[in-house]
Design a protein around this motif. Structure first.
Motif, PDB file in Angstrom:
ATOM      1  N   VAL A   3      35.856  17.848  21.465  1.00 40.23           N
ATOM      2  CA  VAL A   3      35.034  17.260  20.286  1.00 40.23           C
ATOM      3  C   VAL A   3      33.930  16.586  20.869  1.00 40.23           C
ATOM      4  O   VAL A   3      34.247  16.737  22.182  1.00 40.23           O
ATOM      5  N   ALA A  57      35.097  21.360  16.850  1.00 41.24           N
ATOM      6  CA  ALA A  57      36.045  20.688  16.129  1.00 41.24           C
ATOM      7  C   ALA A  57      35.155  19.853  14.957  1.00 41.24           C
ATOM      8  O   ALA A  57      35.283  19.584  13.802  1.00 41.24           O
ATOM      9  N   TYR A  58      34.832  18.851  16.324  1.00 41.24           N
ATOM     10  CA  TYR A  58      34.086  17.651  14.993  1.00 41.24           C
ATOM     11  C   TYR A  58      33.109  16.648  16.625  1.00 41.24           C
ATOM     12  O   TYR A  58      33.099  16.530  17.179  1.00 41.24           O
ATOM     13  N   VAL A  60      30.652  13.426  16.401  1.00 45.20           N
ATOM     14  CA  VAL A  60      30.232  11.875  16.588  1.00 45.20           C
ATOM     15  C   VAL A  60      29.357  11.529  16.854  1.00 45.20           C
ATOM     16  O   VAL A  60      29.180  12.104  18.092  1.00 45.20           O
ATOM     17  N   ASP A  73      28.854  14.868  12.784  1.00 44.86           N
ATOM     18  CA  ASP A  73      30.076  15.479  11.074  1.00 44.86           C
ATOM     19  C   ASP A  73      30.429  14.126  10.982  1.00 44.86           C
ATOM     20  O   ASP A  73      30.631  14.011   9.490  1.00 44.86           O
ATOM     21  N   GLN A  74      30.022  12.939  11.059  1.00 40.65           N
ATOM     22  CA  GLN A  74      30.391  11.351  11.701  1.00 40.65           C
ATOM     23  C   GLN A  74      29.112  10.312  12.326  1.00 40.65           C
ATOM     24  O   GLN A  74      29.245  11.003  14.036  1.00 40.65           O
ATOM     25  N   ALA A 249      36.246  10.700  17.758  1.00 41.28           N
ATOM     26  CA  ALA A 249      36.340  11.789  17.034  1.00 41.28           C
ATOM     27  C   ALA A 249      37.485  12.326  17.100  1.00 41.28           C
ATOM     28  O   ALA A 249      37.993  13.347  15.849  1.00 41.28           O
ATOM     29  N   TRP A 250      38.032  12.223  18.736  1.00 39.38           N
ATOM     30  CA  TRP A 250      39.605  12.770  18.581  1.00 39.38           C
ATOM     31  C   TRP A 250      40.749  12.816  17.889  1.00 39.38           C
ATOM     32  O   TRP A 250      41.484  12.947  17.324  1.00 39.38           O
ATOM     33  N   ASN A 253      40.423  13.150  13.878  1.00 36.88           N
ATOM     34  CA  ASN A 253      41.295  14.677  14.072  1.00 36.88           C
ATOM     35  C   ASN A 253      43.164  14.819  14.317  1.00 36.88           C
ATOM     36  O   ASN A 253      43.053  16.173  14.666  1.00 36.88           O
TER      37      ASN A 253
END
Length: 260
Positions: A3, A57-58, A60, A73-74, A249-250, A253
């Protein structure tokens, strides 16, 4: 799982690649476009790690420029991200003093990394990195030189924290033959006193100094003297917000985080 946390501030963009630990990070100037700076700092950490975007994966985003990041993503506030980043590094409750380019934040955090209270000076440049940058220019110095001047210098009194008036005051002091070392010590003391006034008369047991201002050793000493406590500085104080964003983020998920 990998992430990323990205913190785009007024003067610098920071990114952290995280896999339960800090894998790699990068810092670069924000410049005129927060969106471009965020994209560039993301590309830099991916290049350092030898990864492609699809392997993340994601993401922030945080900082004042987070609203411009159309690839995240956020988005999460920098107050929350600073708290999570420092809690990961220290595992303690305490107070975060974050002096950035355009604002100063004082954040109280509990042992779980949750924000209990915060105060922000964002109405003017007084006491911020920009304030010190203007003062350094007035003295014919680079802002990085301010933190490396000798200890045990008698600070001259700086009566104004308004950037415009303080600049005029510094120029007058120089014209009057006051040594630059004494003026710098006075500026550091003035900033430290302003931060102390933001603490609402509380005496924090644990203080962590973050942001670009934390690289100024003279300012750290002034804060410690005014607060009467040890002031800790992370190994890289500019990435703590991006680190907190990566941790959010971690955990979001399914990842579990242990203190560093």
């Amino acid at each position: 799982m990998l992430v990323v946390g990205i913190d785009v501030g007024s003067t610098s963009a920071k990114a952290v690649l995280f896999d339960g630990r800090i894998k790699v990070y990068a810092i670069r100037p924000t410049g005129w476009s927060p969106r471009e700076a965020g994209a560039e700092v993301l590309a830099e950490i991916l290049d350092k790690a030898g990864l492609s975007r699809r392997e993340v994966a994601y993401i922030v985003g945080t900082g004042y420029g987070r609203v411009a990041l159309n690839f995240i993503d956020q988005a999460v506030t920098e107050i929350t991200c600073q708290a999570r980043g420092i809690n990961y590094l220290t595992g303690k409750a305490g107070t975060i003093i974050d002096i950035g380019g355009q604002d100063t934040k004082v954040i109280t955090v509990n042992e779980q990394g949750k924000v209990i209270d915060f105060v922000m000076n964002d109405k003017c440049a007084a006491g911020t990195g920009r304030f010190l940058e203007v003062m350094a220019t007035a003295m014919g110095m680079d802002v990085d030189e301010l933190g490396s001047l000798p200890e045990n210098v008698n600070p001259v009194n700086i009566s104004s924290m308004c950037t415009v008036f303080a600049e005029s005051e510094v120029i007058s002091l120089l014209a009057g033959g006051v040594a630059r070392e004494e003026i710098v010590a006075g500026l550091h003391r003035a900033v430290a006193r302003r931060v102390k006034s933001m603490l609402k008369n509380t005496a924090p047991a644990t203080v962590v100094f973050t942001g670009g201002g934390a690289k100024n050793e003279g300012l750290r000493r002034a804060l410690a003297a005014e607060l009467g406590v040890e002031v800790m500085v992370p190994a890289e104080p500019q990435i703590t917000g991006a680190l907190g964003a990566a941790i959010i983020a971690w955990e979001g998920n399914g990842g579990a985080v242990a203190h560093n």
